[in-house]
Design a protein around this motif. Structure first.
Motif, PDB file in Angstrom:
ATOM      1  N   GLY A   1       0.788  -1.227   0.000  1.00 49.23           N
ATOM      2  CA  GLY A   1       0.000   0.000   0.000  1.00 49.23           C
ATOM      3  C   GLY A   1       0.816   1.270   0.000  1.00 49.23           C
ATOM      4  O   GLY A   1       0.466   2.240  -0.691  1.00 49.23           O
ATOM      5  N   GLY A   2       1.917   1.293   0.735  1.00 48.60           N
ATOM      6  CA  GLY A   2       2.741   2.498   0.776  1.00 48.60           C
ATOM      7  C   GLY A   2       3.234   2.919  -0.598  1.00 48.60           C
ATOM      8  O   GLY A   2       3.028   4.065  -1.021  1.00 48.60           O
ATOM      9  N   PRO A   3       3.878   2.004  -1.346  1.00 54.20           N
ATOM     10  CA  PRO A   3       4.316   2.375  -2.695  1.00 54.20           C
ATOM     11  C   PRO A   3       3.158   2.683  -3.648  1.00 54.20           C
ATOM     12  O   PRO A   3       3.272   3.588  -4.486  1.00 54.20           O
ATOM     13  N   MET A   4       2.062   1.947  -3.532  1.00 56.47           N
ATOM     14  CA  MET A   4       0.914   2.195  -4.413  1.00 56.47           C
ATOM     15  C   MET A   4       0.373   3.610  -4.204  1.00 56.47           C
ATOM     16  O   MET A   4       0.111   4.345  -5.166  1.00 56.47           O
ATOM     17  N   ALA A   5       0.227   3.998  -2.938  1.00 53.77           N
ATOM     18  CA  ALA A   5      -0.234   5.353  -2.639  1.00 53.77           C
ATOM     19  C   ALA A   5       0.764   6.389  -3.146  1.00 53.77           C
ATOM     20  O   ALA A   5       0.377   7.464  -3.631  1.00 53.77           O
ATOM     21  N   GLY A   6       2.051   6.058  -3.059  1.00 56.34           N
ATOM     22  CA  GLY A   6       3.080   6.968  -3.558  1.00 56.34           C
ATOM     23  C   GLY A   6       2.951   7.221  -5.048  1.00 56.34           C
ATOM     24  O   GLY A   6       3.111   8.358  -5.519  1.00 56.34           O
ATOM     25  N   HIS A   7       2.640   6.185  -5.812  1.00 57.53           N
ATOM     26  CA  HIS A   7       2.437   6.358  -7.252  1.00 57.53           C
ATOM     27  C   HIS A   7       1.236   7.256  -7.540  1.00 57.53           C
ATOM     28  O   HIS A   7       1.272   8.074  -8.470  1.00 57.53           O
ATOM     29  N   LEU A   8       0.176   7.122  -6.758  1.00 56.45           N
ATOM     30  CA  LEU A   8      -0.988   7.994  -6.941  1.00 56.45           C
ATOM     31  C   LEU A   8      -0.606   9.455  -6.736  1.00 56.45           C
ATOM     32  O   LEU A   8      -1.023  10.334  -7.502  1.00 56.45           O
ATOM     33  N   ALA A   9       0.207   9.705  -5.703  1.00 52.68           N
ATOM     34  CA  ALA A   9       0.639  11.084  -5.433  1.00 52.68           C
ATOM     35  C   ALA A   9       1.519  11.603  -6.568  1.00 52.68           C
ATOM     36  O   ALA A   9       1.343  12.737  -7.043  1.00 52.68           O
ATOM     37  N   ARG A  10       2.460  10.772  -7.034  1.00 57.72           N
ATOM     38  CA  ARG A  10       3.348  11.207  -8.107  1.00 57.72           C
ATOM     39  C   ARG A  10       2.610  11.400  -9.425  1.00 57.72           C
ATOM     40  O   ARG A  10       3.058  12.169 -10.282  1.00 57.72           O
ATOM     41  N   ALA A  11       1.482  10.719  -9.595  1.00 57.93           N
ATOM     42  CA  ALA A  11       0.676  10.890 -10.807  1.00 57.93           C
ATOM     43  C   ALA A  11      -0.162  12.166 -10.761  1.00 57.93           C
ATOM     44  O   ALA A  11      -0.872  12.482 -11.725  1.00 57.93           O
ATOM     45  N   GLY A  12      -0.121  12.881  -9.636  1.00 57.47           N
ATOM     46  CA  GLY A  12      -0.802  14.170  -9.550  1.00 57.47           C
ATOM     47  C   GLY A  12      -2.102  14.179  -8.782  1.00 57.47           C
ATOM     48  O   GLY A  12      -2.778  15.218  -8.716  1.00 57.47           O
ATOM     49  N   HIS A  13      -2.465  13.033  -8.179  1.00 55.60           N
ATOM     50  CA  HIS A  13      -3.718  12.987  -7.434  1.00 55.60           C
ATOM     51  C   HIS A  13      -3.527  13.539  -6.017  1.00 55.60           C
ATOM     52  O   HIS A  13      -2.421  13.496  -5.468  1.00 55.60           O
TER      53      HIS A  13
ATOM     54  N   ALA B   1       4.725  -3.362  -6.800  1.00 57.79           N
ATOM     55  CA  ALA B   1       4.172  -2.164  -6.178  1.00 57.79           C
ATOM     56  C   ALA B   1       5.154  -1.000  -6.270  1.00 57.79           C
ATOM     57  O   ALA B   1       4.786   0.121  -6.626  1.00 57.79           O
ATOM     58  N   VAL B   2       6.419  -1.268  -5.970  1.00 59.40           N
ATOM     59  CA  VAL B   2       7.442  -0.219  -6.008  1.00 59.40           C
ATOM     60  C   VAL B   2       7.617   0.324  -7.425  1.00 59.40           C
ATOM     61  O   VAL B   2       7.760   1.531  -7.634  1.00 59.40           O
ATOM     62  N   ASN B   3       7.585  -0.572  -8.410  1.00 60.01           N
ATOM     63  CA  ASN B   3       7.823  -0.178  -9.800  1.00 60.01           C
ATOM     64  C   ASN B   3       6.563   0.259 -10.538  1.00 60.01           C
ATOM     65  O   ASN B   3       6.639   0.638 -11.706  1.00 60.01           O
ATOM     66  N   GLY B   4       5.418   0.240  -9.873  1.00 56.66           N
ATOM     67  CA  GLY B   4       4.167   0.633 -10.522  1.00 56.66           C
ATOM     68  C   GLY B   4       3.774  -0.314 -11.634  1.00 56.66           C
ATOM     69  O   GLY B   4       3.236   0.105 -12.660  1.00 56.66           O
ATOM     70  N   ALA B   5       4.039  -1.617 -11.429  1.00 59.25           N
ATOM     71  CA  ALA B   5       3.831  -2.609 -12.492  1.00 59.25           C
ATOM     72  C   ALA B   5       2.960  -3.765 -12.036  1.00 59.25           C
ATOM     73  O   ALA B   5       3.171  -4.911 -12.432  1.00 59.25           O
ATOM     74  N   LEU B   6       1.968  -3.490 -11.203  1.00 60.53           N
ATOM     75  CA  LEU B   6       1.087  -4.544 -10.706  1.00 60.53           C
ATOM     76  C   LEU B   6       0.071  -4.974 -11.769  1.00 60.53           C
ATOM     77  O   LEU B   6      -0.289  -4.203 -12.656  1.00 60.53           O
ATOM     78  N   THR B   7      -0.379  -6.211 -11.637  1.00 59.10           N
ATOM     79  CA  THR B   7      -1.518  -6.699 -12.404  1.00 59.10           C
ATOM     80  C   THR B   7      -2.722  -6.703 -11.463  1.00 59.10           C
ATOM     81  O   THR B   7      -2.647  -7.294 -10.386  1.00 59.10           O
ATOM     82  N   VAL B   8      -3.808  -6.036 -11.852  1.00 57.07           N
ATOM     83  CA  VAL B   8      -4.966  -5.860 -10.983  1.00 57.07           C
ATOM     84  C   VAL B   8      -6.166  -6.615 -11.564  1.00 57.07           C
ATOM     85  O   VAL B   8      -6.536  -6.385 -12.717  1.00 57.07           O
ATOM     86  N   MET B   9      -6.732  -7.506 -10.757  1.00 59.50           N
ATOM     87  CA  MET B   9      -7.855  -8.354 -11.173  1.00 59.50           C
ATOM     88  C   MET B   9      -9.126  -7.854 -10.489  1.00 59.50           C
ATOM     89  O   MET B   9      -9.208  -7.877  -9.261  1.00 59.50           O
ATOM     90  N   CYS B  10     -10.099  -7.410 -11.269  1.00 59.35           N
ATOM     91  CA  CYS B  10     -11.231  -6.693 -10.692  1.00 59.35           C
ATOM     92  C   CYS B  10     -12.562  -7.424 -10.859  1.00 59.35           C
ATOM     93  O   CYS B  10     -12.804  -8.100 -11.858  1.00 59.35           O
ATOM     94  N   GLY B  11     -13.419  -7.226  -9.873  1.00 57.90           N
ATOM     95  CA  GLY B  11     -14.798  -7.666  -9.938  1.00 57.90           C
ATOM     96  C   GLY B  11     -15.707  -6.531  -9.531  1.00 57.90           C
ATOM     97  O   GLY B  11     -15.370  -5.758  -8.622  1.00 57.90           O
ATOM     98  N   GLY B  12     -16.859  -6.404 -10.204  1.00 56.43           N
ATOM     99  CA  GLY B  12     -17.811  -5.358  -9.825  1.00 56.43           C
ATOM    100  C   GLY B  12     -18.488  -4.722 -11.015  1.00 56.43           C
ATOM    101  O   GLY B  12     -18.443  -5.240 -12.131  1.00 56.43           O
ATOM    102  N   ASP B  13     -19.093  -3.584 -10.767  1.00 54.78           N
ATOM    103  CA  ASP B  13     -19.874  -2.853 -11.768  1.00 54.78           C
ATOM    104  C   ASP B  13     -18.974  -2.248 -12.841  1.00 54.78           C
ATOM    105  O   ASP B  13     -17.946  -1.646 -12.533  1.00 54.78           O
TER     106      ASP B  13
END
Length: 297
Positions: free
Chosen positions: A23-35, A139-151
């Motif tokens: 989570g720490g690195p993932m949140a860091g990427h969000l911040a660096r992306a401008g969010h 997570a550190v490299n911003g290269a995760l594969t994300v598998m999603c379920g939902g709307d």
């Protein structure tokens, strides 16, 4: 520091709950992306340190973190941890605005995904189960594969934002489908790592130079991510990194419980789960999953 290139996305106000090794690195990427990122962590000092490093803000409860957020991301330990940050007076749902999306990156059960998706729907929120593969390095490299379920509409809203820490974000079905796909992933890994462990131990007993052998077979049909990334460290006997045995056993517990529900026969997976229990008993709880080879020495 990752060399991730961020696609242009309109800045959004987001929250991230859980700042562990993923989570720490993932949140860091969000911040660096401008969010605009507000974080929450059960250990408040970790949230404060993250905010100081990345320029975001930290909150003392999940509810506070979620206030005003268009998307709330979470990556915590298990089903109960997830419920604790989502539900109740201090939970994220209590702070989220109608129409906001909760995206859960925890590897959890399909049951809790469906439960929380239903609870979200009742109060006008949307929920995506979105477990990840790629480990700490992903997570550190911003290269995760994300598998999603939902709307589908909620998925389309979160996908461009989640790409900040991902190489692929894919909708696989209704609520729970993401968690079920992660279970498929872990079944594959369990068998692959055990096969690789047996192969390396066999080759060493036969007197082969296993680094050379891995280079050769890695160019053929035996090639896999596990061979490429874990083969030579298994030869060296290095396991103080990567995805911990304790975490894998938690994941395989989810797999085997789901298999009992849907009638699947998983003889190899059940056996490898017990092999990981052996590793735990010999002090390898935090070793990388490739430590299966230690049983064969």
């Amino acid at each position: 520091m990752s060399s991730k290139i961020y696609e242009p996305v309109a800045p959004q106000r987001v929250a991230f709950l859980g700042l562990g090794v993923m989570g720490g690195p993932m949140a860091g990427h969000l911040a660096r992306a401008g969010h605009q990122v507000t974080v929450y962590n059960r250990t408040a000092a970790k949230a404060q340190a993250w905010a100081a490093e990345h320029g975001g803000t930290f909150a003392t409860t999940p509810r506070e973190a979620a206030l005003g957020a268009e998307i709330v991301f979470a990556c915590v330990g298990n089903d109960d941890d997830l419920r604790s940050v989502v539900l109740g007076a201090d939970g994220a749902f209590a702070g989220m605005q109608p129409g906001a999306v909760f995206v859960d990156h925890t590897t959890a059960s399909a049951e809790v995904a469906r439960e929380l998706a239903g609870a979200a729907r009742v109060i006008g929120l949307r929920f995506i189960d979105a477990p990840v593969s790629g480990g700490q390095a992903g997570a550190v490299n911003g290269a995760l594969t994300v598998m999603c379920g939902g709307d589908a509409l909620a998925f389309e809203a979160i996908k461009p934002v989640a790409m900040a820490f991902s190489k692929a974000v894919t909708l696989l079905g209704d609520s729970g489908a993401g968690q079920l796909a992660k279970m498929v992933n872990q079944i594959c890994i369990a068998g692959l790592v055990q096969g690789l462990a047996e192969a390396i131990a066999f080759g060493q007993n036969a007197g082969l130079d296993m680094n050379q052998v891995l280079d050769v077979i890695g160019k053929g049909a035996a090639q896999s991510w596990q061979l490429d990334n874990r083969g030579k460290t298994m030869v060296e006997g290095r396991f103080d990194f990567g995805f911990a045995v304790d975490w894998m056993r938690k994941d395989l517990g989810l797999v085997l419980a789901e298999a009992r529900r849907n009638g699947s026969r998983l003889p190899v997976t059940a056996l490898v789960d017990q092999f990981y229990a052996d590793v735990q008993q010999h002090g390898g709880q935090r070793w990388d999953t490739s430590s299966l080879i230690t049983r064969l020495k």
